[in-house]
Design an enzyme around this catalytic site. Sequence first.
Site, mmCIF file in Angstrom:
data_model
loop_
_atom_site.group_PDB
_atom_site.id
_atom_site.type_symbol
_atom_site.label_atom_id
_atom_site.label_comp_id
_atom_site.label_asym_id
_atom_site.label_seq_id
_atom_site.Cartn_x
_atom_site.Cartn_y
_atom_site.Cartn_z
ATOM 1 N N HIS A 12 -26.800 13.639 -11.402
ATOM 2 C CA HIS A 12 -25.793 13.048 -12.282
ATOM 3 C C HIS A 12 -24.802 12.114 -11.587
ATOM 4 O O HIS A 12 -24.178 11.296 -12.236
ATOM 5 C CB HIS A 12 -25.049 14.142 -13.054
ATOM 6 C CG HIS A 12 -23.953 14.771 -12.264
ATOM 7 N ND1 HIS A 12 -24.185 15.709 -11.289
ATOM 8 C CD2 HIS A 12 -22.615 14.554 -12.272
ATOM 9 C CE1 HIS A 12 -23.043 16.054 -10.735
ATOM 10 N NE2 HIS A 12 -22.068 15.368 -11.309
ATOM 11 N N ASP A 13 -24.659 12.206 -10.248
ATOM 12 C CA ASP A 13 -23.746 11.297 -9.526
ATOM 13 C C ASP A 13 -24.475 10.549 -8.414
ATOM 14 O O ASP A 13 -23.851 10.099 -7.441
ATOM 15 C CB ASP A 13 -22.574 12.093 -8.911
ATOM 16 C CG ASP A 13 -21.448 12.332 -9.911
ATOM 17 O OD1 ASP A 13 -21.239 11.464 -10.782
ATOM 18 O OD2 ASP A 13 -20.785 13.380 -9.817
ATOM 19 N N HIS A 36 -21.809 18.226 -3.978
ATOM 20 C CA HIS A 36 -21.393 18.274 -5.385
ATOM 21 C C HIS A 36 -22.631 18.367 -6.290
ATOM 22 O O HIS A 36 -22.643 19.128 -7.260
ATOM 23 C CB HIS A 36 -20.552 17.032 -5.698
ATOM 24 C CG HIS A 36 -20.175 16.870 -7.140
ATOM 25 N ND1 HIS A 36 -19.435 17.804 -7.846
ATOM 26 C CD2 HIS A 36 -20.443 15.865 -8.037
ATOM 27 C CE1 HIS A 36 -19.266 17.381 -9.098
ATOM 28 N NE2 HIS A 36 -19.880 16.221 -9.243
ATOM 29 N N ASP A 85 -20.090 20.138 -14.440
ATOM 30 C CA ASP A 85 -19.493 19.077 -13.614
ATOM 31 C C ASP A 85 -18.021 19.367 -13.289
ATOM 32 O O ASP A 85 -17.538 19.011 -12.221
ATOM 33 C CB ASP A 85 -19.617 17.756 -14.393
ATOM 34 C CG ASP A 85 -19.459 16.530 -13.527
ATOM 35 O OD1 ASP A 85 -19.589 16.645 -12.294
ATOM 36 O OD2 ASP A 85 -19.236 15.433 -14.090
ATOM 37 N N HIS A 100 -18.059 12.965 -4.196
ATOM 38 C CA HIS A 100 -19.307 12.668 -4.917
ATOM 39 C C HIS A 100 -20.457 12.578 -3.914
ATOM 40 O O HIS A 100 -20.912 11.485 -3.555
ATOM 41 C CB HIS A 100 -19.176 11.374 -5.726
ATOM 42 C CG HIS A 100 -18.250 11.517 -6.902
ATOM 43 N ND1 HIS A 100 -16.959 11.067 -6.907
ATOM 44 C CD2 HIS A 100 -18.448 12.121 -8.103
ATOM 45 C CE1 HIS A 100 -16.396 11.353 -8.081
ATOM 46 N NE2 HIS A 100 -17.272 11.998 -8.826
HETATM 47 P P1 AMP Z 1 -17.903 13.235 -12.005
HETATM 48 O O1 AMP Z 1 -17.294 11.978 -11.471
HETATM 49 O O2 AMP Z 1 -19.172 13.062 -12.763
HETATM 50 O O3 AMP Z 1 -18.019 14.312 -10.977
HETATM 51 O O4 AMP Z 1 -16.876 13.674 -13.160
HETATM 52 C C1 AMP Z 1 -15.962 14.617 -13.002
HETATM 53 C C2 AMP Z 1 -14.585 14.042 -12.846
HETATM 54 O O5 AMP Z 1 -13.688 15.117 -13.068
HETATM 55 C C3 AMP Z 1 -14.275 13.570 -11.419
HETATM 56 O O6 AMP Z 1 -14.571 12.221 -11.192
HETATM 57 C C4 AMP Z 1 -12.792 13.818 -11.322
HETATM 58 O O7 AMP Z 1 -12.060 12.751 -11.892
HETATM 59 C C5 AMP Z 1 -12.588 15.019 -12.211
HETATM 60 N N1 AMP Z 1 -12.500 16.236 -11.407
HETATM 61 C C6 AMP Z 1 -13.512 17.053 -11.044
HETATM 62 N N2 AMP Z 1 -13.050 18.077 -10.303
HETATM 63 C C7 AMP Z 1 -11.708 17.890 -10.207
HETATM 64 C C8 AMP Z 1 -10.655 18.604 -9.576
HETATM 65 N N3 AMP Z 1 -10.869 19.738 -8.900
HETATM 66 N N4 AMP Z 1 -9.404 18.108 -9.698
HETATM 67 C C9 AMP Z 1 -9.163 16.989 -10.394
HETATM 68 N N5 AMP Z 1 -10.111 16.268 -11.005
HETATM 69 C C10 AMP Z 1 -11.363 16.704 -10.917
HETATM 70 ZN ZN ZN Z 2 -20.056 15.003 -10.911
#
Ligand code: AMP
Ligand code: ZN
Length: 331
Positions: free
Chosen positions: A131-132, A95, A244, A91
């Site tokens: 967003h993060d 990203h 995302d 994060h």
């Molecule tokens: P965000 O935290 O807003 O980026 O929400 C996306 C969530 O999706 C992340 O916190 C992870 O839990 C999950 N995520 C995103 N990319 C992956 C990935 N390549 N493998 C597993 N989980 C993922």
């Molecule tokens: Zn994100």
Amino acid sequence: MFGTGGKQKPCRAAAACAAEHAAEAGVEAEEIEGLDTLRFSCWLLPMDRYERVVLYMYKSSGLLDRFQIPDDMCRRFITRAHNGYRNNPYHNWRHAFDVSQMAYCITRQTTLGQNLKPLELYALMLTALCHDIDHGGKTNDFLVDTGSPIALLYNLKSVNENHHCTYTFKLLSDDSTNMLHALTLEQKKAVRKTMIACFKATDMTFHFEIVNQYKSKLKDGEAFVPDSPEDTQLMLNLMMHAADLSNPVRDYENAKQWAAAVNEEWWLQGDMEARMSLPVGGMNKRPEPDGTDQQIAGTQLGFGDFVVGPMFEALAQGMDGPSGLFQSCVD
Ligand code: AMP
Ligand code: ZN
């Protein structure tokens, strides 16, 4: 949905506009080659070029002209958004840039994206970038379980997402980075409402709710109603959420680096859970060095098969334009 603004303005001559915007943003043609496609890889662009490319995305989407944002203000806003990201394995600013690029791609390559009204597009692109912001590298569950101050502040609900949204609104309320300065009061209220919903849509807790709402519309053959605020918000939520979660649909080298990054962040949380004598979740247990690849592969298979794959298949059915962006993701 905002009742004002009409459609996005078509550019005079696309190539001339792109060159002009690139020169104004200070980016080279090679740096933005394929920027609105899936094959663009943030890993291949030096990070010190990201801010300029974000400026280019905003310019080439017509947002700065439309909302009377001087270049300097936009540059300051982007720099402060950048500085708001912490140095987590996943994060982080990379990203934020990656998700912004995917949002840019979706808004240009899908019919629904091209038909967004300027304020809707603006809300989506601002949210994608922020967003993060100020993510502490810990999941909502961890923040709630440990009674962190932000979990208590937000009544244990969508803790990270509420925090990112509040942080962003503070940034937007500073005169020097007030990207909403030229909007009417009604427009400001509308754009904030849309952004709040888009931030919330990045909370994985709502993944199945959002995707199922969309799938049931598809199943019932209900057309998307452009002037319906509910339908428009659902589409924006999906675009934000898809951007995302788009790591697994990138090319292999790109996706592999994201997979390693997200797992490393989970393991760091696990290390902290162990130090705090808390139960360490399965995904948070740091594997032995020779089990690393296998553990990462396991998380990717599950994420691809149960989360990203079905979602992008549904989006391919209902949202694709002539370029078949989402279909190309699932092929
Ligand atoms: P965000 O935290 O807003 O980026 O929400 C996306 C969530 O999706 C992340 O916190 C992870 O839990 C999950 N995520 C995103 N990319 C992956 C990935 N390549 N493998 C597993 N989980 C993922
Ligand atoms: Zn994100």
